[in-house]
Motif scaffolding. Sequence first.
Motif, PDB file in Angstrom:
ATOM      1  N   TRP A 105      -5.964  -3.706   6.670  1.00 63.32           N
ATOM      2  CA  TRP A 105      -4.938  -3.834   7.695  1.00 63.32           C
ATOM      3  C   TRP A 105      -4.010  -2.628   7.718  1.00 63.32           C
ATOM      4  CZ3 TRP A 105      -3.672  -8.535   4.341  1.00 63.32           C
ATOM      5  CH2 TRP A 105      -2.889  -8.172   3.243  1.00 63.32           C
ATOM      6  N   ALA A 106      -3.303  -2.486   8.858  1.00 67.24           N
ATOM      7  CA  ALA A 106      -2.209  -1.517   8.940  1.00 67.24           C
ATOM      8  C   ALA A 106      -0.937  -2.225   8.499  1.00 67.24           C
ATOM      9  CB  ALA A 106      -2.069  -1.016  10.380  1.00 67.24           C
ATOM     10  N   GLN A 107      -0.066  -1.527   7.788  1.00 66.49           N
ATOM     11  CA  GLN A 107       1.158  -2.167   7.316  1.00 66.49           C
ATOM     12  C   GLN A 107       2.350  -1.236   7.500  1.00 66.49           C
ATOM     13  OE1 GLN A 107       0.042  -2.970   3.196  1.00 66.49           O
ATOM     14  NE2 GLN A 107       1.162  -1.166   2.490  1.00 66.49           N
ATOM     15  N   LEU A 108       3.520  -1.831   7.655  1.00 66.33           N
ATOM     16  CA  LEU A 108       4.743  -1.066   7.838  1.00 66.33           C
ATOM     17  C   LEU A 108       5.118  -0.381   6.522  1.00 66.33           C
ATOM     18  CD1 LEU A 108       6.883  -3.421  10.112  1.00 66.33           C
ATOM     19  CD2 LEU A 108       5.221  -1.670  10.727  1.00 66.33           C
ATOM     20  N   PRO A 109       5.755   0.795   6.592  1.00 65.40           N
ATOM     21  CA  PRO A 109       6.001   1.604   5.390  1.00 65.40           C
ATOM     22  C   PRO A 109       7.244   1.189   4.613  1.00 65.40           C
ATOM     23  CG  PRO A 109       6.765   2.788   7.312  1.00 65.40           C
ATOM     24  CD  PRO A 109       6.139   1.519   7.825  1.00 65.40           C
ATOM     25  N   PHE A 110       7.575  -0.074   4.611  1.00 69.09           N
ATOM     26  CA  PHE A 110       8.724  -0.576   3.869  1.00 69.09           C
ATOM     27  C   PHE A 110       8.521  -2.065   3.636  1.00 69.09           C
ATOM     28  CE2 PHE A 110       9.580  -0.650   8.401  1.00 69.09           C
ATOM     29  CZ  PHE A 110       9.986  -1.964   8.624  1.00 69.09           C
ATOM     30  N   GLU A 115      -1.342  -0.981  -1.924  1.00 68.08           N
ATOM     31  CA  GLU A 115      -1.740  -2.152  -1.128  1.00 68.08           C
ATOM     32  C   GLU A 115      -2.332  -1.725   0.212  1.00 68.08           C
ATOM     33  OE1 GLU A 115      -1.870  -5.138  -2.361  1.00 68.08           O
ATOM     34  OE2 GLU A 115      -1.030  -4.320  -4.212  1.00 68.08           O
ATOM     35  N   ALA A 116      -1.809  -0.647   0.772  1.00 65.17           N
ATOM     36  CA  ALA A 116      -2.356  -0.147   2.043  1.00 65.17           C
ATOM     37  C   ALA A 116      -3.796   0.334   1.859  1.00 65.17           C
ATOM     38  CB  ALA A 116      -1.480   0.986   2.574  1.00 65.17           C
ATOM     39  N   GLN A 117      -4.081   0.945   0.695  1.00 64.72           N
ATOM     40  CA  GLN A 117      -5.433   1.409   0.419  1.00 64.72           C
ATOM     41  C   GLN A 117      -6.385   0.255   0.118  1.00 64.72           C
ATOM     42  OE1 GLN A 117      -5.113   4.196  -2.802  1.00 64.72           O
ATOM     43  NE2 GLN A 117      -3.766   5.594  -1.682  1.00 64.72           N
TER      44      GLN A 117
END
Length: 258
Positions: A189-194, A183-185
């Motif tokens: 957006w930047a997203q939290l790692p959890f 989903e990050a790729q």
Amino acid sequence: MFSSLITSRIVATLSALVVILVGCSAGIWQLNRADQKIRLGESLAAKLQMPILNANADSLTLEQAAERRIIARGRFVQDEAIWLDNRPRPIPDGGAGSVGQSGFYLMMPLRLDGKESVLWVNRGWAPRNNDNRIELPPIKTADEVVTIEGIGFPHPGKVYELGEKGGTVMKPRIEQNFDLALEAQSHSWAQLPFIVRESQSSKNDGLIRNWPSPTNGVDRHYAYAFQWFALALSGFLFWLINGLMKYRRELVVNGDRV
């Protein structure tokens, strides 16, 4: 006796060994699963006593957020929701309900207020329409900024999935599993790692959040382990008793010949 029990019964001996190995291996695996759940429950209980974390104020890593209570404020991005299929209805310890009922986990990104980042939230469980499997349950989502509270996890749990995901994204998104890195790729957006599994159960949004404790089902693992070990023991006793009976018959025959 050794020749009668083993050497002259190679097929029976190998078959018994297979049954014993499978039974013991499966029994040990069930005991390990029970032990993992107990340790996870103890770890979660300890971390729930720690101060609550603020996703808006703190720069949290996965190690810091795992199994910790987290509060977050932001606005849900409804168009990017992901419905995780084949998820059983969450039943709390000692609770009653449709244990075998299947449905969806609703994963939805929360754009954090005052930050240029997104937090994925497991908002809860909703039942599936058995007559129309692609019809989604009616869920209410506030359009304004909301505050959610929950517990941090690396992922919402995984189920067995055949094949690989295709490159085409369909809307609405009904998936078997959720991949935070993917989903990050896929987004800018930047997203939290959890992810955060929302724990507030009083909201009238059509979702169920009666999450069971990690130790739920430990007794079932012990019962399965007993069954597997009993199978291994039965295989050994069957092989041994039949071998002794064969050995006894051979003694009788040899005695008559003498």
